[in-house]
Design an enzyme around this catalytic site. Structure first.
Site: not given
Length: 398
Positions: A169-170
């Site tokens: 996600a990052d």
């Protein structure tokens, strides 16, 4: 052909950033030639500095995401520290922040406020769930967003969902922030105006969920979790070899299956056997299909198995661990490794995957110590030595 400079030469980026999403985005900008000024807290800096000590005493996340930046340590809760950031932003092309929801707005460092004051500025807000909606205030860490975005639901075995082994996600948010900055700079080149860029981790990762998401929305059923196997193709899995290795292979069509049956399994009649002749049949008989392949590879060592599969024209790969990746012959042959400086000495690092032939190589600068550039940057915004000493004495700068 003329030698080309790095594409972001002359671009200055100011980043109030922490953890992975914003730092990884701005590291891409630094690699392409931008000057990146990283604003950190005076009490320990970016908290990713403390995640581990695996990189010769430094944190592996921090080393990965922060080379080539100038670190300045400031207390933004003190008006004098905030004033320094505002002076830096006044001369910048890009501003990036990923503070907790609402924190940047309270400081006047949100994209809308900064772009109103500086029309040429490209200002990026990276958040977990976006600036509005019922999840706007929700804390967002990578694994939490992997769960909210459904990634965990399609990763793992039939019995056990698992998170991705990297901060997906990052990284997704970082790469959309990076490309968003590039797009906004191109637009500024034609219109003269910058503008806000908004990226949320949830929306970035939801985009990456496109195949299983569309499969579920339009086909009715989400793809099954199948470990290393493929949900709708067989054989497509990792199989043990005689020397303890594992080789993954993928048969994409029935012609390849016939070659595999003849040249690797050693049973050419399987190519026409109704139980295996089509992919649909092989999926229906996955257990026996896998047993046939596994039996053939179990008596070969990994190198021999790969050679035989390659000769038969079957897509294959070795299941490598991270030490094997670090020694990957393809990366070595293409000379992808460099050394970057750090407070702990030189560290090995990969060239970024964007290669621009005919110009300068990516700029892989040093990993900065906390506040390494504080003095130089304070002088650059017009502060005297006495003013700098006062800020340091009062704990506003470090």
């Amino acid at each position: 052909m003329d030698h080309l400079p790095l594409p972001l030469e002359g671009i200055t980026v100011v980043a109030v950033e922490q953890a992975v999403s914003a730092p990884f985005a701005t590291r891409q900008l630094a690699d392409l030639g931008a000057r990146v000024i990283k604003v950190e807290r005076v009490d320990g800096g970016d908290f990713a500095r403390g995640y581990d000590t695996a990189a010769r005493g430094l944190a592996s996340h921090f080393v990965w995401c922060n080379r080539g930046k100038e670190s300045i340590a400031l207390d933004l809760k003190d008006p004098r520290g905030l004033d320094v950031v505002r002076r830096l932003v006044a001369d910048a092309d890009v501003f990036v922040q990923n503070l907790a929801h609402g924190a940047a707005a309270r400081l006047g460092l949100d994209a809308a406020t900064l772009c109103a004051a500086h029309p040429r500025l490209v200002a990026v807000d990276i958040s977990g769930y976006g600036g509005s909606g019922p999840y706007a205030d929700k804390r967002a860490y990578d694994m939490l967003v992997q769960c909210e975005a459904g990634l965990v639901s399609v990763t793992g075995t039939p019995e056990q969902p698992v998170k991705a082994g990297i901060p997906a996600a990052d990284i997704a948010a970082a790469m959309y922030a990076f490309s968003g900055v590039l797009a906004a700079l191109v637009r500024r080149g034609t219109t003269g105006r910058g503008g806000p860029v908004e990226v949320s981790m949830l929306e970035a990762l939801a985009e990456w969920m496109g195949h299983p998401l569309h499969h579920a929305m339009h086909g009715g059923e989400p793809p099954a979790r199948t470990g290393l196997a493929h949900a709708v193709i067989a054989p497509y899995d990792a199989y043990p070899t005689a020397d303890g290795g594992r080789v993954l292979l993928s048969v994409q069509n029935d012609r390849e299956w016939r070659r595999l049956a003849e040249q690797v399994i050693g049973r050419p009649e399987l190519g026409a056997d109704p139980a295996y002749a089509t992919n649909a049949a092989r999926v229906a008989n996955r257990e026996s299909t896998d047993a046939l392949v596994a039996g053939a590879l179990a008596v070969l060592d990994a190198e021999e198995a790969l050679a035989r599969l390659e000769k038969a024209g079957i897509a294959c790969a070795r299941l490598r661990d991270l030490h094997e990746l670090a020694g990957h012959p393809q990366l070595a042959a293409r000379e992808r490794w460099r050394q970057v400086g750090s407070p702990a000495g030189p560290l090995k690092a990969l060239l970024p995957p964007i290669t621009l032939p005919g110009g300068d190589e990516a700029r892989m600068g040093d990993v900065p110590a906390l506040g390494q550039y504080t003095g130089a940057l304070l002088r650059a915004v017009g502060m005297t030595d006495d003013e700098i000493a006062a800020l340091r004495r009062d704990g506003v700068a470090a």
